[in-house]
Design a protein around this motif. Structure first.
Motif, short mmCIF file in Angstrom:
data_model
loop_
_atom_site.label_atom_id
_atom_site.label_comp_id
_atom_site.label_asym_id
_atom_site.label_seq_id
_atom_site.Cartn_x
_atom_site.Cartn_y
_atom_site.Cartn_z
N ALA A 124 -65.49 -32.98 19.12
CA ALA A 124 -64.04 -32.88 18.37
C ALA A 124 -63.06 -33.62 19.49
CB ALA A 124 -63.61 -31.49 18.16
N GLU A 125 -61.88 -33.61 18.79
CA GLU A 125 -60.84 -34.53 19.59
C GLU A 125 -59.60 -33.51 19.19
OE1 GLU A 125 -59.88 -38.90 18.87
OE2 GLU A 125 -61.95 -38.96 18.19
N VAL A 126 -58.75 -33.24 20.35
CA VAL A 126 -57.70 -32.48 20.18
C VAL A 126 -56.51 -33.41 20.99
CG1 VAL A 126 -56.40 -30.57 20.62
CG2 VAL A 126 -58.66 -30.31 20.09
N ASP A 127 -55.69 -34.07 20.04
CA ASP A 127 -54.58 -34.82 20.84
C ASP A 127 -55.22 -35.77 21.82
OD1 ASP A 127 -52.38 -33.69 19.32
OD2 ASP A 127 -52.47 -32.24 21.06
N ASP A 128 -55.05 -35.78 23.14
CA ASP A 128 -55.63 -36.78 24.11
C ASP A 128 -56.62 -36.08 24.71
OD1 ASP A 128 -54.28 -34.88 25.73
OD2 ASP A 128 -53.16 -36.25 26.91
N SER A 129 -57.14 -35.09 24.24
CA SER A 129 -58.54 -34.59 24.91
C SER A 129 -59.74 -34.57 24.00
CB SER A 129 -58.16 -33.33 25.43
OG SER A 129 -57.23 -32.93 26.23
N TYR A 130 -61.08 -34.58 24.73
CA TYR A 130 -62.17 -34.39 24.01
C TYR A 130 -62.77 -32.83 24.03
CZ TYR A 130 -62.92 -39.26 23.17
OH TYR A 130 -62.87 -40.68 22.75
N VAL A 131 -63.25 -32.48 23.32
CA VAL A 131 -64.14 -31.08 23.22
C VAL A 131 -65.36 -31.47 23.25
CG1 VAL A 131 -64.64 -28.88 22.16
CG2 VAL A 131 -62.38 -29.80 21.94
N LYS A 132 -66.24 -31.18 24.44
CA LYS A 132 -67.55 -31.77 24.55
C LYS A 132 -68.38 -30.13 24.83
CE LYS A 132 -65.92 -35.52 27.41
NZ LYS A 132 -66.10 -36.24 28.43
N HIS A 150 -62.18 -34.91 39.87
CA HIS A 150 -61.44 -35.81 39.11
C HIS A 150 -60.20 -35.85 39.64
CE1 HIS A 150 -64.83 -35.01 36.27
NE2 HIS A 150 -64.96 -33.91 36.79
N ALA A 151 -59.77 -37.13 40.06
CA ALA A 151 -58.53 -37.26 40.81
C ALA A 151 -57.39 -36.76 39.93
CB ALA A 151 -58.19 -38.56 41.47
N ASN A 152 -57.14 -37.02 38.40
CA ASN A 152 -56.02 -37.07 37.84
C ASN A 152 -56.16 -35.84 36.59
OD1 ASN A 152 -54.72 -39.05 39.25
ND2 ASN A 152 -55.81 -40.45 38.30
N GLU A 153 -57.27 -35.37 36.59
CA GLU A 153 -57.56 -34.45 35.24
C GLU A 153 -57.96 -33.10 35.91
OE1 GLU A 153 -58.51 -38.81 34.19
OE2 GLU A 153 -59.50 -37.34 35.25
N ASP A 154 -57.70 -31.84 34.98
CA ASP A 154 -58.41 -30.61 35.34
C ASP A 154 -59.48 -30.70 34.56
OD1 ASP A 154 -56.22 -29.58 36.77
OD2 ASP A 154 -55.25 -29.02 34.86
N GLU A 155 -60.68 -30.02 34.78
CA GLU A 155 -61.89 -29.87 34.00
C GLU A 155 -62.10 -28.22 33.49
OE1 GLU A 155 -66.11 -31.52 33.95
OE2 GLU A 155 -65.40 -31.00 35.98
N SER A 160 -59.78 -39.53 29.29
CA SER A 160 -59.74 -40.62 30.53
C SER A 160 -60.82 -40.06 31.51
CB SER A 160 -58.36 -40.84 31.21
OG SER A 160 -57.76 -39.55 31.55
N THR A 161 -61.16 -38.66 31.49
CA THR A 161 -62.15 -38.07 32.46
C THR A 161 -63.28 -38.72 32.29
OG1 THR A 161 -60.99 -36.09 32.04
CG2 THR A 161 -62.85 -35.89 33.39
N LEU A 162 -63.98 -39.31 33.70
CA LEU A 162 -65.12 -39.70 33.72
C LEU A 162 -66.08 -38.41 34.16
CD1 LEU A 162 -64.32 -42.37 36.19
CD2 LEU A 162 -64.65 -42.71 33.76
N HIS A 163 -67.27 -38.75 33.60
CA HIS A 163 -68.26 -37.57 33.49
C HIS A 163 -68.43 -36.95 34.78
CE1 HIS A 163 -72.73 -36.18 33.26
NE2 HIS A 163 -72.15 -35.32 32.83
N THR A 164 -68.80 -37.74 35.75
CA THR A 164 -69.02 -37.24 37.21
C THR A 164 -68.02 -37.74 38.18
OG1 THR A 164 -70.67 -38.92 37.51
CG2 THR A 164 -71.44 -36.96 37.09
N GLY A 165 -66.81 -37.78 37.63
CA GLY A 165 -65.59 -38.30 38.43
C GLY A 165 -65.77 -39.37 39.21
N ASP A 166 -65.74 -39.29 40.63
CA ASP A 166 -65.61 -40.19 41.66
C ASP A 166 -66.98 -40.31 42.37
OD1 ASP A 166 -66.07 -38.01 43.07
OD2 ASP A 166 -64.65 -38.17 44.50
N THR A 167 -67.94 -39.86 41.66
CA THR A 167 -69.62 -39.96 42.02
C THR A 167 -70.26 -40.56 40.59
OG1 THR A 167 -69.35 -38.10 43.41
CG2 THR A 167 -71.52 -38.60 42.60
#
Length: 124
Positions: free
Chosen positions: A24-32, A45-50, A102-109
């Motif tokens: 699902a999508e909620v505004d600028d977020s994905y539900v996974k 994740h430098a710029n996003e909470d998880e 914008s959140t990358l799955h494994t962030g900086d790795t």
């Protein structure tokens, strides 16, 4: 007509571990949702909470400061942006994540478990 879905049923149907799928999508977020077992890897994740919500099973998250969090079914925990963490489990665990698009799955790795956004958007 609104679309109704069951995150737990969808997560239970997944056959790949550590391969989140967008449901699902909620505004600028994905539900996974994801099925996990074993260890992911240290990342941040430098710029996003998880946000982790446990649908079934249990999840352990080691944090960079030496502390850890143990989550059981129904528990929710937010890893603050920039905090290195390493999720792991000793058995199957179903979870739901809410993350900015914008959140990358494994962030900086990047490793063999890293999934691209295209992979996460595949139909369930």
């Amino acid at each position: 007509m609104p679309k109704v879905s069951s995150p737990k049923k969808i997560a239970k149907s997944l056959t790949e571990y550590w391969s989140p799928r967008v449901i699902a999508e909620v505004d600028d977020s994905y539900v996974k949702v994801a099925r996990v077992n074993g260890e992911l890897d240290w990342h941040s994740h430098a710029n996003e909470d998880e946000m982790f919500l446990i649908l079934e099973g249990a999840l352990h998250i080691d944090l960079e400061d030496g502390s850890s969090v143990d989550l059981a079914e129904g528990d929710l925990y937010v890893v603050p942006k920039g905090v290195r963490h390493n999720p792991s489990t000793t058995g199957d665990c179903l979870l739901m994540l809410i993350e900015r698009k914008s959140t990358l799955h494994t962030g900086d790795t990047v490793n063999e478990k890293t999934r691209s956004l295209d992979e996460q958007l595949r139909p369930v």
